[in-house]
Design a protein around this motif. Structure first.
Motif, PDB file in Angstrom:
ATOM      1  N   LYS A   1      69.282   8.356  25.087  1.00 46.04           N
ATOM      2  CA  LYS A   1      69.796   6.986  25.092  1.00 46.04           C
ATOM      3  C   LYS A   1      69.135   6.154  26.195  1.00 46.04           C
ATOM      4  O   LYS A   1      68.673   5.032  25.961  1.00 46.04           O
ATOM      5  CB  LYS A   1      71.310   6.996  25.277  1.00 46.04           C
ATOM      6  CG  LYS A   1      71.923   5.609  25.428  1.00 46.04           C
ATOM      7  CD  LYS A   1      73.426   5.681  25.658  1.00 46.04           C
ATOM      8  CE  LYS A   1      74.017   4.300  25.892  1.00 46.04           C
ATOM      9  NZ  LYS A   1      75.493   4.360  26.091  1.00 46.04           N
ATOM     10  N   LEU A   2      69.078   6.704  27.385  1.00 48.08           N
ATOM     11  CA  LEU A   2      68.566   5.943  28.526  1.00 48.08           C
ATOM     12  C   LEU A   2      67.056   5.757  28.470  1.00 48.08           C
ATOM     13  O   LEU A   2      66.546   4.677  28.786  1.00 48.08           O
ATOM     14  CB  LEU A   2      68.960   6.633  29.832  1.00 48.08           C
ATOM     15  CG  LEU A   2      70.445   6.532  30.205  1.00 48.08           C
ATOM     16  CD1 LEU A   2      70.801   7.516  31.313  1.00 48.08           C
ATOM     17  CD2 LEU A   2      70.801   5.114  30.622  1.00 48.08           C
TER      18      LEU A   2
ATOM     19  N   LYS B   1      61.994  -5.038  35.778  1.00 50.69           N
ATOM     20  CA  LYS B   1      62.731  -5.407  34.570  1.00 50.69           C
ATOM     21  C   LYS B   1      63.607  -4.238  34.121  1.00 50.69           C
ATOM     22  O   LYS B   1      63.609  -3.838  32.969  1.00 50.69           O
ATOM     23  CB  LYS B   1      61.762  -5.830  33.463  1.00 50.69           C
ATOM     24  CG  LYS B   1      60.996  -7.116  33.814  1.00 50.69           C
ATOM     25  CD  LYS B   1      60.093  -7.566  32.691  1.00 50.69           C
ATOM     26  CE  LYS B   1      59.381  -8.870  33.065  1.00 50.69           C
ATOM     27  NZ  LYS B   1      58.486  -9.343  31.984  1.00 50.69           N
ATOM     28  N   GLU B   2      64.393  -3.742  35.078  1.00 54.65           N
ATOM     29  CA  GLU B   2      65.250  -2.591  34.816  1.00 54.65           C
ATOM     30  C   GLU B   2      66.662  -2.986  34.412  1.00 54.65           C
ATOM     31  O   GLU B   2      67.530  -2.126  34.244  1.00 54.65           O
ATOM     32  CB  GLU B   2      65.339  -1.706  36.077  1.00 54.65           C
ATOM     33  CG  GLU B   2      64.006  -1.271  36.663  1.00 54.65           C
ATOM     34  CD  GLU B   2      63.576  -2.131  37.848  1.00 54.65           C
ATOM     35  OE1 GLU B   2      62.907  -1.596  38.743  1.00 54.65           O
ATOM     36  OE2 GLU B   2      63.916  -3.343  37.848  1.00 54.65           O
TER      37      GLU B   2
ATOM     38  N   LYS C   1      72.447  -1.875  33.238  1.00 55.12           N
ATOM     39  CA  LYS C   1      73.737  -2.188  32.608  1.00 55.12           C
ATOM     40  C   LYS C   1      74.272  -0.975  31.843  1.00 55.12           C
ATOM     41  O   LYS C   1      75.465  -0.661  31.906  1.00 55.12           O
ATOM     42  CB  LYS C   1      73.581  -3.373  31.669  1.00 55.12           C
ATOM     43  CG  LYS C   1      73.341  -4.703  32.369  1.00 55.12           C
ATOM     44  CD  LYS C   1      73.093  -5.811  31.352  1.00 55.12           C
ATOM     45  CE  LYS C   1      72.751  -7.123  32.043  1.00 55.12           C
ATOM     46  NZ  LYS C   1      72.406  -8.190  31.054  1.00 55.12           N
ATOM     47  N   ALA C   2      73.385  -0.311  31.127  1.00 55.49           N
ATOM     48  CA  ALA C   2      73.818   0.863  30.365  1.00 55.49           C
ATOM     49  C   ALA C   2      74.302   1.967  31.305  1.00 55.49           C
ATOM     50  O   ALA C   2      75.333   2.609  31.051  1.00 55.49           O
ATOM     51  CB  ALA C   2      72.671   1.370  29.496  1.00 55.49           C
ATOM     52  N   PHE C   3      73.587   2.167  32.397  1.00 52.02           N
ATOM     53  CA  PHE C   3      73.968   3.225  33.341  1.00 52.02           C
ATOM     54  C   PHE C   3      75.273   2.864  34.043  1.00 52.02           C
ATOM     55  O   PHE C   3      76.131   3.732  34.260  1.00 52.02           O
ATOM     56  CB  PHE C   3      72.851   3.447  34.355  1.00 52.02           C
ATOM     57  CG  PHE C   3      73.019   4.699  35.174  1.00 52.02           C
ATOM     58  CD1 PHE C   3      72.971   5.937  34.578  1.00 52.02           C
ATOM     59  CD2 PHE C   3      73.246   4.628  36.542  1.00 52.02           C
ATOM     60  CE1 PHE C   3      73.142   7.099  35.320  1.00 52.02           C
ATOM     61  CE2 PHE C   3      73.414   5.778  37.302  1.00 52.02           C
ATOM     62  CZ  PHE C   3      73.362   7.020  36.681  1.00 52.02           C
ATOM     63  N   ARG C   4      75.434   1.589  34.376  1.00 48.21           N
ATOM     64  CA  ARG C   4      76.707   1.152  34.966  1.00 48.21           C
ATOM     65  C   ARG C   4      77.868   1.472  34.034  1.00 48.21           C
ATOM     66  O   ARG C   4      78.913   1.995  34.476  1.00 48.21           O
ATOM     67  CB  ARG C   4      76.660  -0.350  35.230  1.00 48.21           C
ATOM     68  CG  ARG C   4      77.981  -0.930  35.732  1.00 48.21           C
ATOM     69  CD  ARG C   4      78.045  -2.424  35.512  1.00 48.21           C
ATOM     70  NE  ARG C   4      77.910  -2.776  34.092  1.00 48.21           N
ATOM     71  CZ  ARG C   4      77.668  -4.000  33.651  1.00 48.21           C
ATOM     72  NH1 ARG C   4      77.522  -5.000  34.506  1.00 48.21           N
ATOM     73  NH2 ARG C   4      77.559  -4.231  32.346  1.00 48.21           N
TER      74      ARG C   4
ATOM     75  N   ASP D   1      84.763   1.556  42.098  1.00 43.96           N
ATOM     76  CA  ASP D   1      83.895   0.510  42.666  1.00 43.96           C
ATOM     77  C   ASP D   1      82.524   0.464  41.977  1.00 43.96           C
ATOM     78  O   ASP D   1      81.490   0.314  42.629  1.00 43.96           O
ATOM     79  CB  ASP D   1      83.709   0.719  44.180  1.00 43.96           C
ATOM     80  CG  ASP D   1      85.038   0.714  44.928  1.00 43.96           C
ATOM     81  OD1 ASP D   1      85.947  -0.005  44.491  1.00 43.96           O
ATOM     82  OD2 ASP D   1      85.158   1.452  45.924  1.00 43.96           O
ATOM     83  N   VAL D   2      82.529   0.606  40.676  1.00 46.69           N
ATOM     84  CA  VAL D   2      81.271   0.590  39.917  1.00 46.69           C
ATOM     85  C   VAL D   2      80.724  -0.838  39.884  1.00 46.69           C
ATOM     86  O   VAL D   2      81.461  -1.789  39.630  1.00 46.69           O
ATOM     87  CB  VAL D   2      81.486   1.123  38.489  1.00 46.69           C
ATOM     88  CG1 VAL D   2      80.206   0.998  37.668  1.00 46.69           C
ATOM     89  CG2 VAL D   2      81.956   2.574  38.540  1.00 46.69           C
ATOM     90  N   GLU D   3      79.432  -0.984  40.156  1.00 42.87           N
ATOM     91  CA  GLU D   3      78.830  -2.308  40.224  1.00 42.87           C
ATOM     92  C   GLU D   3      77.325  -2.237  40.051  1.00 42.87           C
ATOM     93  O   GLU D   3      76.719  -1.168  40.147  1.00 42.87           O
ATOM     94  CB  GLU D   3      79.133  -2.955  41.580  1.00 42.87           C
ATOM     95  CG  GLU D   3      78.521  -2.191  42.756  1.00 42.87           C
ATOM     96  CD  GLU D   3      78.643  -2.927  44.075  1.00 42.87           C
ATOM     97  OE1 GLU D   3      78.492  -4.167  44.082  1.00 42.87           O
ATOM     98  OE2 GLU D   3      78.866  -2.250  45.106  1.00 42.87           O
ATOM     99  N   ILE D   4      76.737  -3.402  39.822  1.00 45.46           N
ATOM    100  CA  ILE D   4      75.291  -3.596  39.952  1.00 45.46           C
ATOM    101  C   ILE D   4      75.109  -4.536  41.126  1.00 45.46           C
ATOM    102  O   ILE D   4      75.628  -5.661  41.117  1.00 45.46           O
ATOM    103  CB  ILE D   4      74.676  -4.177  38.673  1.00 45.46           C
ATOM    104  CG1 ILE D   4      74.816  -3.176  37.517  1.00 45.46           C
ATOM    105  CG2 ILE D   4      73.198  -4.522  38.893  1.00 45.46           C
ATOM    106  CD1 ILE D   4      74.313  -3.695  36.187  1.00 45.46           C
TER     107      ILE D   4
END
Length: 424
Positions: A55-56, A65-66, A71-74, A84-87
């Motif tokens: 998937k990743l 340009k990651e 977003k998918a990994f978050r 506390d999950v964030e980008i």
């Protein structure tokens, strides 16, 4: 007082530790019900981990340009139950696994990089042949992303409570032009910058390899300019191509030490307008590396002198009636060198964990995300995600996901992480 406590904990990982004590620390983990339960879940969920890899890796993540892969990994970190999950502002995706220590205390970072070396438009569809998966970036470093996610999920499902909080990170900017920007931000500007007591980068597959030496690098683009002109009618005018060629010739006369290993390379070039024109502008990019910052500085300074000497020599050799040769110097990459001592607790625990799973540790030097924390005095290593792979940075890059070896390799990294998270 809090800052002092962080320094003490950081020092504990940088301080010397005997092989006997590291073996004891690892054996406590190996014999624990928590470790056994997590390994059993990694085994049960092996197919799911492979699905996460696929998937990743099929989400493009070229340098700078990651965002889509982040977003998918978050979202996957959220699904794993982290806090506390964030980008963050630089684009790193992260989530906190809470231990038993008070909120806001030191953390151990386990990171894998989101970016690949491949440009936009590169075909990323995974091809499977038996237990081998082929796709650009699948081993460097997508497998690691899936593995650290699997650790977090299995630890959460089995209610593992280490002493120290663990920050799971998918970071940007490890490859080439990224210049370690993700980890640089994390450790110098991010919300956890004063809390990191140890740093593990998971990069590549080999579970026996422990990178404790950070190879520093400096990269330059030199642009040589001149008046240009017709190759026949303006013959005799200064030519920036000659100055550039002289730079390369003189660079490759430099003698560098074999230990500490120090290298240089003239790598990328371009410019000119047509075959029947003296170019008015050409460029070349150069790479310099060393395990030792002093030796890196020596070769870098000699190179910069050569650049100017080459321009001066061409201006003296041919006519400058329509203008001189100039050389514009631009630093395009700067990775600091560093080292985590073999005797340091973090290194001793890592090598003891490798021995504990029946493998043979191999200390190495390389250029990875761990360079940055090493340069800041934070104990840091780079470890493998398990299994095997090859042809990194090529279109036919591959990993082997044969279950037994994959789980054994993942178990090694897990043992390191849990032993470090319980280390005082």
């Amino acid at each position: 007082m809090q800052f002092t406590a962080v320094l003490i904990l950081m020092t504990s990982f940088g301080a010397a530790m005997s092989p006997a004590k590291s073996d004891q620390a690892v054996q406590r983990v190996a014999k624990s019900a928590n470790y056994t339960a997590v390994v059993e879940q990694l085994d049960r969920e092996h197919d799911r981990i492979v699905e996460d890899i696929i998937k990743l890796v099929e989400i493009p993540a070229p340098p700078f340009k990651e965002a889509e892969r982040a977003k998918a990994f978050r979202d996957m970190l959220l699904a794993a139950g982290l806090k506390d999950v964030e980008i963050d502002a630089e684009g790193n995706a992260m989530g906190l696994y809470r231990g038993s220590a008070p909120v806001g205390g030191p953390v151990i970072v386990l990171a894998a990089h989101l970016d690949t070396v491949f440009p936009e438009g590169t075909p990323l569809k995974v091809r499977r042949e038996g237990s081998k998966l082929y796709a650009p970036g699948i081993g460097d470093d997508t497998r690691s992303l899936a593995v650290i996610l699997a650790y977090a999920r299995a630890m959460k499902d089995n209610n593992v409570r280490p002493r120290t909080d663990i920050l799971f990170v998918g970071n940007v900017g490890e490859e080439g032009p990224g210049d370690l920007r993700g980890v640089r931000f994390l450790l110098t500007k991010g919300a956890y910058k004063d809390r990191v007591k140890a740093f593990l980068s998971m990069d590549g597959t080999d579970p026996e390899r422990v990178v404790n030496g950070g190879v520093g690098s400096r990269r330059y683009r030199i642009t040589y300019k001149g008046p240009g002109g017709h190759s026949y009618g303006a013959f005799g005018l200064v030519n920036p191509m000659v100055a550039m060629s002289q730079t390369v010739t003189e660079l490759y006369k430099i003698t560098v030490p074999g230990s500490p290993k120090t290298t240089y390379a003239a790598s990328v070039t371009g410019g000119g307008t047509s075959v029947n024109s003296i170019p008015n502008e050409v460029f070349m990019e150069f790479d310099f590396r060393s395990e030792n910052p002093v030796e890196l500085n020596k070769v870098e300074q000699r190179f910069l002198s050569i650049v100017q000497e080459s321009a001066n020599a061409e201006n003296a050799a041919r006519s400058t009636r329509d203008g001189n040769i100039t050389a514009e110097t631009k630093l395009i990459g700067d990775r600091p060198a560093g080292i985590t001592a073999e005797s340091a607790a973090i290194t001793q625990i890592a090598t003891a964990a490798i021995r504990g799973t029946g493998l043979k540790p191999k200390l190495a030097s390389s250029s990875t995300d761990a360079n940055l924390p090493m340069s800041l005095g934070v104990p840091a290593l780079t470890i493998g995600s398990g299994g095997s792979g090859g042809r990194a940075h090529s279109l036919d890059e591959w990993i082997d996901v044969e279950k037994n070896q994959s789980v054994k390799g993942m178990s090694t990294g897990l043992m390191m992480l849990l032993a470090m998270a319980d280390h005082r």
